[in-house]
Design a protein around this motif. Structure first.
Motif, PDB file in Angstrom:
ATOM      1  N   PHE A   1       3.740   9.908  -9.774  1.00  0.00           N
ATOM      2  CA  PHE A   1       3.041  10.061 -11.050  1.00  0.00           C
ATOM      3  C   PHE A   1       2.381  11.438 -11.143  1.00  0.00           C
ATOM      4  O   PHE A   1       2.482  12.115 -12.177  1.00  0.00           O
ATOM      5  N   LEU A   2       1.716  11.874 -10.064  1.00  0.00           N
ATOM      6  CA  LEU A   2       1.034  13.168 -10.089  1.00  0.00           C
ATOM      7  C   LEU A   2       2.031  14.315 -10.209  1.00  0.00           C
ATOM      8  O   LEU A   2       1.807  15.279 -10.959  1.00  0.00           O
ATOM      9  N   ILE A   3       3.138  14.219  -9.484  1.00  0.00           N
ATOM     10  CA  ILE A   3       4.163  15.267  -9.579  1.00  0.00           C
ATOM     11  C   ILE A   3       4.760  15.295 -10.986  1.00  0.00           C
ATOM     12  O   ILE A   3       4.976  16.358 -11.573  1.00  0.00           O
ATOM     13  N   GLY A   4       5.035  14.107 -11.542  1.00  0.00           N
ATOM     14  CA  GLY A   4       5.574  14.044 -12.897  1.00  0.00           C
ATOM     15  C   GLY A   4       4.609  14.590 -13.923  1.00  0.00           C
ATOM     16  O   GLY A   4       5.004  15.304 -14.858  1.00  0.00           O
ATOM     17  N   LEU A   5       3.307  14.274 -13.769  1.00  0.00           N
ATOM     18  CA  LEU A   5       2.299  14.780 -14.686  1.00  0.00           C
ATOM     19  C   LEU A   5       2.202  16.296 -14.610  1.00  0.00           C
ATOM     20  O   LEU A   5       2.086  16.985 -15.626  1.00  0.00           O
ATOM     21  N   PHE A   6       2.268  16.816 -13.387  1.00  0.00           N
ATOM     22  CA  PHE A   6       2.211  18.269 -13.196  1.00  0.00           C
ATOM     23  C   PHE A   6       3.398  18.953 -13.866  1.00  0.00           C
ATOM     24  O   PHE A   6       3.240  19.956 -14.575  1.00  0.00           O
ATOM     25  N   ALA A   7       4.601  18.382 -13.663  1.00  0.00           N
ATOM     26  CA  ALA A   7       5.799  18.954 -14.276  1.00  0.00           C
ATOM     27  C   ALA A   7       5.730  18.864 -15.804  1.00  0.00           C
ATOM     28  O   ALA A   7       6.121  19.804 -16.515  1.00  0.00           O
ATOM     29  N   TYR A   8       5.237  17.745 -16.330  1.00  0.00           N
ATOM     30  CA  TYR A   8       5.118  17.591 -17.785  1.00  0.00           C
ATOM     31  C   TYR A   8       4.184  18.639 -18.377  1.00  0.00           C
ATOM     32  O   TYR A   8       4.472  19.217 -19.438  1.00  0.00           O
ATOM     33  N   CYS A   9       3.061  18.883 -17.714  1.00  0.00           N
ATOM     34  CA  CYS A   9       2.107  19.873 -18.215  1.00  0.00           C
ATOM     35  C   CYS A   9       2.728  21.268 -18.237  1.00  0.00           C
ATOM     36  O   CYS A   9       2.506  22.042 -19.174  1.00  0.00           O
ATOM     37  N   LEU A  10       3.499  21.600 -17.204  1.00  0.00           N
ATOM     38  CA  LEU A  10       4.158  22.907 -17.179  1.00  0.00           C
ATOM     39  C   LEU A  10       5.104  23.068 -18.366  1.00  0.00           C
ATOM     40  O   LEU A  10       5.148  24.116 -19.011  1.00  0.00           O
ATOM     41  N   VAL A  11       5.858  22.008 -18.666  1.00  0.00           N
ATOM     42  CA  VAL A  11       6.815  22.067 -19.774  1.00  0.00           C
ATOM     43  C   VAL A  11       6.095  22.041 -21.120  1.00  0.00           C
ATOM     44  O   VAL A  11       6.415  22.819 -22.036  1.00  0.00           O
ATOM     45  N   ALA A  12       5.093  21.159 -21.256  1.00  0.00           N
ATOM     46  CA  ALA A  12       4.401  20.996 -22.540  1.00  0.00           C
ATOM     47  C   ALA A  12       3.651  22.249 -22.955  1.00  0.00           C
ATOM     48  O   ALA A  12       3.553  22.561 -24.152  1.00  0.00           O
TER      49      ALA A  12
ATOM     50  N   VAL B   1       0.834  -1.201   0.000  1.00  0.00           N
ATOM     51  CA  VAL B   1       0.000   0.000   0.000  1.00  0.00           C
ATOM     52  C   VAL B   1       0.866   1.247   0.000  1.00  0.00           C
ATOM     53  O   VAL B   1       0.610   2.218  -0.725  1.00  0.00           O
ATOM     54  N   ARG B   2       1.924   1.238   0.822  1.00  0.00           N
ATOM     55  CA  ARG B   2       2.824   2.387   0.848  1.00  0.00           C
ATOM     56  C   ARG B   2       3.500   2.590  -0.506  1.00  0.00           C
ATOM     57  O   ARG B   2       3.676   3.727  -0.965  1.00  0.00           O
ATOM     58  N   LEU B   3       3.848   1.490  -1.174  1.00  0.00           N
ATOM     59  CA  LEU B   3       4.478   1.603  -2.482  1.00  0.00           C
ATOM     60  C   LEU B   3       3.511   2.201  -3.502  1.00  0.00           C
ATOM     61  O   LEU B   3       3.901   3.045  -4.317  1.00  0.00           O
ATOM     62  N   ARG B   4       2.238   1.806  -3.443  1.00  0.00           N
ATOM     63  CA  ARG B   4       1.246   2.376  -4.362  1.00  0.00           C
ATOM     64  C   ARG B   4       1.058   3.863  -4.111  1.00  0.00           C
ATOM     65  O   ARG B   4       0.921   4.647  -5.055  1.00  0.00           O
ATOM     66  N   LYS B   5       1.046   4.265  -2.845  1.00  0.00           N
ATOM     67  CA  LYS B   5       0.884   5.691  -2.528  1.00  0.00           C
ATOM     68  C   LYS B   5       2.064   6.502  -3.034  1.00  0.00           C
ATOM     69  O   LYS B   5       1.897   7.594  -3.594  1.00  0.00           O
ATOM     70  N   ILE B   6       3.279   5.954  -2.846  1.00  0.00           N
ATOM     71  CA  ILE B   6       4.468   6.662  -3.334  1.00  0.00           C
ATOM     72  C   ILE B   6       4.441   6.758  -4.850  1.00  0.00           C
ATOM     73  O   ILE B   6       4.748   7.810  -5.430  1.00  0.00           O
ATOM     74  N   ALA B   7       4.063   5.657  -5.516  1.00  0.00           N
ATOM     75  CA  ALA B   7       4.005   5.665  -6.971  1.00  0.00           C
ATOM     76  C   ALA B   7       2.966   6.670  -7.468  1.00  0.00           C
ATOM     77  O   ALA B   7       3.196   7.374  -8.465  1.00  0.00           O
ATOM     78  N   LEU B   8       1.836   6.780  -6.774  1.00  0.00           N
ATOM     79  CA  LEU B   8       0.798   7.729  -7.169  1.00  0.00           C
ATOM     80  C   LEU B   8       1.285   9.165  -7.017  1.00  0.00           C
ATOM     81  O   LEU B   8       1.064  10.005  -7.904  1.00  0.00           O
ATOM     82  N   ARG B   9       1.980   9.446  -5.916  1.00  0.00           N
ATOM     83  CA  ARG B   9       2.503  10.799  -5.714  1.00  0.00           C
ATOM     84  C   ARG B   9       3.530  11.155  -6.775  1.00  0.00           C
ATOM     85  O   ARG B   9       3.528  12.269  -7.318  1.00  0.00           O
TER      86      ARG B   9
END
Length: 283
Positions: free
Chosen positions: A33-44, A23-31
């Motif tokens: 992913f969301l941070i990466g998606l946010f950064a990608y949108c800023l760059v794109a 469960v902790r691994l899924r939460k870390i992976a979700l965080r």
């Protein structure tokens, strides 16, 4: 002493005090992913500080053109603006009322406590989703092509859009009603229609009224946008003034729109207080 007991309990059943490793691994992976998606949108989307700073400078230049606001000196000029405001108000009112008229009976087919047939209920609800998938602006463009420029296209666009929205919200309100009044009407020999009329409607009427008033306020703002694409109302006049770089008039029209929305919000609050009651609003 209590701390010792807590420590001992944590040693015996550690999973009761923390998430399992998966469960902790899924939460870390979700965080991540969301941070990466946010950064990608800023760059794109080129969300660079330089572009933001340049845009703020241009915005300041445009805002400076809007002051002082324009004051209409003749009734002929001001009557055109008032006519646009009234047209927008009429578009929003008719679209809201017509949408509610069509959505109200449809909402009963999507309510679980009314429609016991799962297939038909789910089919109806998916129909709500299909209607709500079309943005009001897209509907306005379609109706402009079909019926021509003018308020009729705006009214139909708001009506169709609100059918899906109202039907969904009304059906959820019906589902959340208590069964006790319905059982009381049923125990006294009331028919199914009487159970709905006297057991369910008194519970959902205040909710439906609140939904109608809020969406009417929202549709006034939507009606302004629809006017920009040719569906009538004050939006057309606002778009015309901006296109002609008549920024003083544009700001005056924007101010009148804000004042109209504020007045509608104030009046709708009085209506809710009058019809629903202070105690209900305070809950």
């Amino acid at each position: 002493m209590n701390q010792d007991r807590i420590t001992a309990a944590m040693a015996r059943v550690p999973l009761a005090f923390r998430d399992p490793p998966t469960v902790r691994l899924r939460k870390i992976a979700l965080r991540v992913f969301l941070i990466g998606l946010f950064a990608y949108c800023l760059v794109a989307f080129n969300f660079s500080p330089e572009r933001i700073w340049t845009g703020l400078g241009r915005l300041g230049t445009v805002a400076s053109f809007m002051f002082p606001p324009y004051i209409w000196t003749s009734w002929a000029e001001f009557s055109e603006i008032l006519n646009g405001l009234g047209e927008t108000l009429a578009i929003a009112f008719l679209g809201t009322v017509l949408g509610a008229i069509f959505a109200f009976p449809l909402s009963f087919f999507g309510a679980k406590n009314i429609n016991r047939f799962t297939f038909w209920r789910q089919t109806t609800r998916r129909g709500y989703d299909v209607i709500r998938a079309f943005e009001t602006l897209i509907l306005a463009l379609i109706f402009i092509r079909a019926f021509g420029l003018g308020p009729l296209a705006g009214i139909l666009a708001i009506t169709v859009s609100e059918i899906g929205t109202f039907a969904k919200l009304f059906s959820e309100a019906i589902e959340n009603t208590s069964e006790r009044p319905v059982d009381g009407v049923k125990a006294s020999g009331g028919s199914r229609l009487q159970q709905i009329r006297f057991g369910i409607m008194p519970q959902v009427s205040p909710v439906i009224l609140s939904i109608l008033l809020y969406n009417f306020e929202s549709n006034v703002r939507s009606g302004t946008i629809l006017g920009i694409v040719g569906a009538g109302g004050i939006g057309f006049l606002l778009s015309d003034r901006i296109s002609a770089y008549r920024w003083g008039e544009a700001w005056s029209i924007i101010f009148l729109i804000i004042a109209m929305v504020y007045l509608i919000d104030w009046l709708s609050g009085l209506i809710r207080q009058r019809l629903i009651g202070k105690n209900e609003l305070a809950k």
